[in-house]
Motif scaffolding. Sequence first.
Motif, PDB file in Angstrom:
ATOM      1  N   SER A   1      15.480  -0.753   7.874  1.00 39.90           N
ATOM      2  CA  SER A   1      15.291  -2.016   8.604  1.00 39.90           C
ATOM      3  C   SER A   1      14.817  -1.754  10.024  1.00 39.90           C
ATOM      4  O   SER A   1      13.970  -2.474  10.551  1.00 39.90           O
ATOM      5  N   THR A   2      15.378  -0.725  10.639  1.00 40.52           N
ATOM      6  CA  THR A   2      15.003  -0.399  12.017  1.00 40.52           C
ATOM      7  C   THR A   2      13.549   0.052  12.097  1.00 40.52           C
ATOM      8  O   THR A   2      12.792  -0.404  12.956  1.00 40.52           O
ATOM      9  N   VAL A   3      13.174   0.911  11.193  1.00 40.45           N
ATOM     10  CA  VAL A   3      11.798   1.432  11.208  1.00 40.45           C
ATOM     11  C   VAL A   3      10.805   0.339  10.812  1.00 40.45           C
ATOM     12  O   VAL A   3       9.759   0.165  11.454  1.00 40.45           O
ATOM     13  N   MET A   4      11.144  -0.428   9.763  1.00 41.66           N
ATOM     14  CA  MET A   4      10.239  -1.477   9.309  1.00 41.66           C
ATOM     15  C   MET A   4      10.148  -2.611  10.318  1.00 41.66           C
ATOM     16  O   MET A   4       9.155  -3.338  10.366  1.00 41.66           O
ATOM     17  N   GLY A   5      11.195  -2.763  11.139  1.00 41.49           N
ATOM     18  CA  GLY A   5      11.136  -3.752  12.203  1.00 41.49           C
ATOM     19  C   GLY A   5      10.006  -3.478  13.168  1.00 41.49           C
ATOM     20  O   GLY A   5       9.434  -4.391  13.763  1.00 41.49           O
ATOM     21  N   GLY A   6       9.679  -2.203  13.325  1.00 40.80           N
ATOM     22  CA  GLY A   6       8.578  -1.823  14.191  1.00 40.80           C
ATOM     23  C   GLY A   6       7.220  -1.969  13.531  1.00 40.80           C
ATOM     24  O   GLY A   6       6.192  -1.674  14.139  1.00 40.80           O
TER      25      GLY A   6
ATOM     26  N   ALA B   1       9.116  15.408   4.356  1.00 39.70           N
ATOM     27  CA  ALA B   1       9.333  13.960   4.281  1.00 39.70           C
ATOM     28  C   ALA B   1       8.601  13.237   5.411  1.00 39.70           C
ATOM     29  O   ALA B   1       8.129  12.111   5.239  1.00 39.70           O
ATOM     30  N   LEU B   2       8.515  13.904   6.572  1.00 39.58           N
ATOM     31  CA  LEU B   2       7.860  13.284   7.730  1.00 39.58           C
ATOM     32  C   LEU B   2       6.349  13.188   7.537  1.00 39.58           C
ATOM     33  O   LEU B   2       5.723  12.214   7.975  1.00 39.58           O
ATOM     34  N   LYS B   3       5.765  14.170   6.886  1.00 42.78           N
ATOM     35  CA  LYS B   3       4.311  14.230   6.768  1.00 42.78           C
ATOM     36  C   LYS B   3       3.706  12.956   6.180  1.00 42.78           C
ATOM     37  O   LYS B   3       2.777  12.374   6.780  1.00 42.78           O
ATOM     38  N   PRO B   4       4.161  12.445   5.015  1.00 36.31           N
ATOM     39  CA  PRO B   4       3.556  11.213   4.482  1.00 36.31           C
ATOM     40  C   PRO B   4       3.926   9.959   5.276  1.00 36.31           C
ATOM     41  O   PRO B   4       3.244   8.937   5.174  1.00 36.31           O
ATOM     42  N   ALA B   5       5.026  10.035   6.081  1.00 35.08           N
ATOM     43  CA  ALA B   5       5.461   8.862   6.856  1.00 35.08           C
ATOM     44  C   ALA B   5       4.978   8.912   8.301  1.00 35.08           C
ATOM     45  O   ALA B   5       5.177   7.953   9.045  1.00 35.08           O
ATOM     46  N   PHE B   6       4.330   9.996   8.683  1.00 32.27           N
ATOM     47  CA  PHE B   6       3.984  10.201  10.094  1.00 32.27           C
ATOM     48  C   PHE B   6       3.024   9.129  10.621  1.00 32.27           C
ATOM     49  O   PHE B   6       3.246   8.537  11.676  1.00 32.27           O
ATOM     50  N   LEU B   7       1.962   8.862   9.876  1.00 30.87           N
ATOM     51  CA  LEU B   7       0.972   7.878  10.333  1.00 30.87           C
ATOM     52  C   LEU B   7       1.563   6.474  10.479  1.00 30.87           C
ATOM     53  O   LEU B   7       1.326   5.800  11.490  1.00 30.87           O
ATOM     54  N   PRO B   8       2.353   5.986   9.484  1.00 35.97           N
ATOM     55  CA  PRO B   8       2.982   4.670   9.689  1.00 35.97           C
ATOM     56  C   PRO B   8       3.929   4.646  10.883  1.00 35.97           C
ATOM     57  O   PRO B   8       3.995   3.645  11.603  1.00 35.97           O
TER      58      PRO B   8
ATOM     59  N   THR C   1       0.818  -1.226   0.000  1.00 33.60           N
ATOM     60  CA  THR C   1       0.000   0.000   0.000  1.00 33.60           C
ATOM     61  C   THR C   1       0.851   1.275   0.000  1.00 33.60           C
ATOM     62  O   THR C   1       0.358   2.350   0.324  1.00 33.60           O
ATOM     63  N   GLY C   2       2.116   1.143  -0.345  1.00 35.20           N
ATOM     64  CA  GLY C   2       2.972   2.324  -0.477  1.00 35.20           C
ATOM     65  C   GLY C   2       3.528   2.861   0.820  1.00 35.20           C
ATOM     66  O   GLY C   2       4.247   3.866   0.815  1.00 35.20           O
ATOM     67  N   VAL C   3       3.223   2.215   1.939  1.00 37.59           N
ATOM     68  CA  VAL C   3       3.717   2.700   3.226  1.00 37.59           C
ATOM     69  C   VAL C   3       5.234   2.568   3.304  1.00 37.59           C
ATOM     70  O   VAL C   3       5.937   3.482   3.742  1.00 37.59           O
ATOM     71  N   THR C   4       5.753   1.424   2.850  1.00 39.75           N
ATOM     72  CA  THR C   4       7.196   1.189   2.877  1.00 39.75           C
ATOM     73  C   THR C   4       7.928   2.245   2.059  1.00 39.75           C
ATOM     74  O   THR C   4       8.993   2.746   2.467  1.00 39.75           O
ATOM     75  N   ARG C   5       7.380   2.598   0.907  1.00 36.27           N
ATOM     76  CA  ARG C   5       8.019   3.602   0.055  1.00 36.27           C
ATOM     77  C   ARG C   5       8.071   4.958   0.748  1.00 36.27           C
ATOM     78  O   ARG C   5       9.085   5.662   0.683  1.00 36.27           O
ATOM     79  N   ARG C   6       7.002   5.328   1.437  1.00 39.01           N
ATOM     80  CA  ARG C   6       6.983   6.610   2.139  1.00 39.01           C
ATOM     81  C   ARG C   6       7.992   6.629   3.290  1.00 39.01           C
ATOM     82  O   ARG C   6       8.647   7.641   3.544  1.00 39.01           O
ATOM     83  N   ILE C   7       8.102   5.509   3.984  1.00 41.88           N
ATOM     84  CA  ILE C   7       9.079   5.429   5.075  1.00 41.88           C
ATOM     85  C   ILE C   7      10.495   5.484   4.516  1.00 41.88           C
ATOM     86  O   ILE C   7      11.382   6.119   5.101  1.00 41.88           O
ATOM     87  N   MET C   8      10.723   4.831   3.375  1.00 43.62           N
ATOM     88  CA  MET C   8      12.053   4.845   2.776  1.00 43.62           C
ATOM     89  C   MET C   8      12.434   6.267   2.354  1.00 43.62           C
ATOM     90  O   MET C   8      13.578   6.702   2.536  1.00 43.62           O
ATOM     91  N   ASN C   9      11.490   7.024   1.813  1.00 37.50           N
ATOM     92  CA  ASN C   9      11.762   8.414   1.441  1.00 37.50           C
ATOM     93  C   ASN C   9      12.121   9.252   2.667  1.00 37.50           C
ATOM     94  O   ASN C   9      13.006  10.113   2.612  1.00 37.50           O
ATOM     95  N   PHE C  10      11.443   8.983   3.780  1.00 34.13           N
ATOM     96  CA  PHE C  10      11.747   9.693   5.021  1.00 34.13           C
ATOM     97  C   PHE C  10      13.150   9.337   5.516  1.00 34.13           C
ATOM     98  O   PHE C  10      13.922  10.210   5.934  1.00 34.13           O
ATOM     99  N   CYS C  11      13.502   8.052   5.447  1.00 32.09           N
ATOM    100  CA  CYS C  11      14.843   7.621   5.858  1.00 32.09           C
ATOM    101  C   CYS C  11      15.925   8.234   4.969  1.00 32.09           C
ATOM    102  O   CYS C  11      17.022   8.550   5.445  1.00 32.09           O
ATOM    103  N   GLU C  12      15.625   8.394   3.682  1.00 32.34           N
ATOM    104  CA  GLU C  12      16.584   9.013   2.765  1.00 32.34           C
ATOM    105  C   GLU C  12      16.887  10.450   3.168  1.00 32.34           C
ATOM    106  O   GLU C  12      18.033  10.887   3.135  1.00 32.34           O
TER     107      GLU C  12
END
Length: 416
Positions: free
Chosen positions: A103-108, A216-223, A74-85
């Motif tokens: 890996s750290t963020v997705m681990g959660g 970058a945080l805005k689209p990743a905030f909810l996940p 659902t694109g959540v991983t992509r948004r988190i990856m953009n934030f990590c970048e």
Amino acid sequence: MSDVLLAASIAMLVLLFLKVPVYIAVLGGSMVYFVANPHANPIIFAQQTIVGTEKISLLAIPFFVCAGIVMNYTGVTRRIMNFCEVITAHLPGGLAQVNVMLSTVMGGLSGSNIADAAMESKMLVPEMTKKGFSLEFSAVVTAASSMITPLIPPGISMILYGCIANVSIGKLFVSGIGIGSLLCITMMILVGIISKKRGYGKLTDEKITFNKFMSALKPAFLPLLLPIIIIGGIRIGVFTATEAGAVAIVYAFMLGIVYRDMKKEAIYQSLKETVATTASIMLIVSAASVFSWILTKEQIPQALTTWMLTTIHSKFVFLVVVNIFLLIVGMFIEGNASMIILVPLLAPIAASYGINEIHFAMMYIFNNAIGALSPPMGTLMFVTCSITKCRTAPFIKEAVPFYILLVIDLLPHYLF
């Protein structure tokens, strides 16, 4: 140890060395015991394969696995990856730093190190090689950073350990935050040192600004709220660890609706992958529970406890011996299988030495994670190498600094 149990153990180890699937190897060894032992009722063999998977708390495994897979679709991983970048773009070895942070963020979010390694092998390794990183280094960073996943809540290893040893899964989750964060920070430092030495560049020389960070945080905030919801909900008693998994699934689907990335094909594929991943884990749990019953019947835990207490008088020596033993076991036996067999043996002994149950649990899970990266049968190594087409010999050579780092990170467990 009886001759029948010895024969069963040898049969299981031979099958494992022949690379027979873990659950078949464990069931095969158990079957040898029941066939060769006239005092063992074969009906118990069938009963234990079912009983081992009937604990309600094990439902957390498919729940969290499903939540992580849904987020990938659902694109959540992509948004988190953009934030990590954005966070790591100015650090030496930019994309490698993104790898560790992701890996750290997705681990959660998912709790599965195999799923994390497979996902990053497909998404990040090709991009890293295009940026000039060697294939071996890219594969090693992906596999090593995936080790963080079982140490960050809601790690599946924590759920399994809690079920086996009757330890609070919520307390394990809280303890995992510190250990997972330590591993993330030290691994990012090592990646930075290696990248600087080899000339692996930054993603950008621009300093991160507040506006850029917030965009970058805005689209990743909810996940990113999900781990807080899980830990907070468990700690204040709103829901159990198992119910937290169900909450994670609902939250993942809600994110798919909010981001408008939810498609029927994605839902079907995510459920299909969830079933396959959960089945592979539960088959091992089912098989190992039979062998665990055999060990209990033969009173191996009691005998081992007596021997340890009369031979080893210091808890620190015990911890050293157990760590070396677990590191060796992890090289040959899949982590979940070894956990179900060994935890009932080792946890009571650790308690006899006065070692805190949470401390010992996290030490055990850490060792399991290292084993998943270690040759000759490390699952993370094989998953990463098979997807990236990296040869195992160069992989192992490249991984040496990471093995040293992991042992150093393991040392504080002796001090508490």
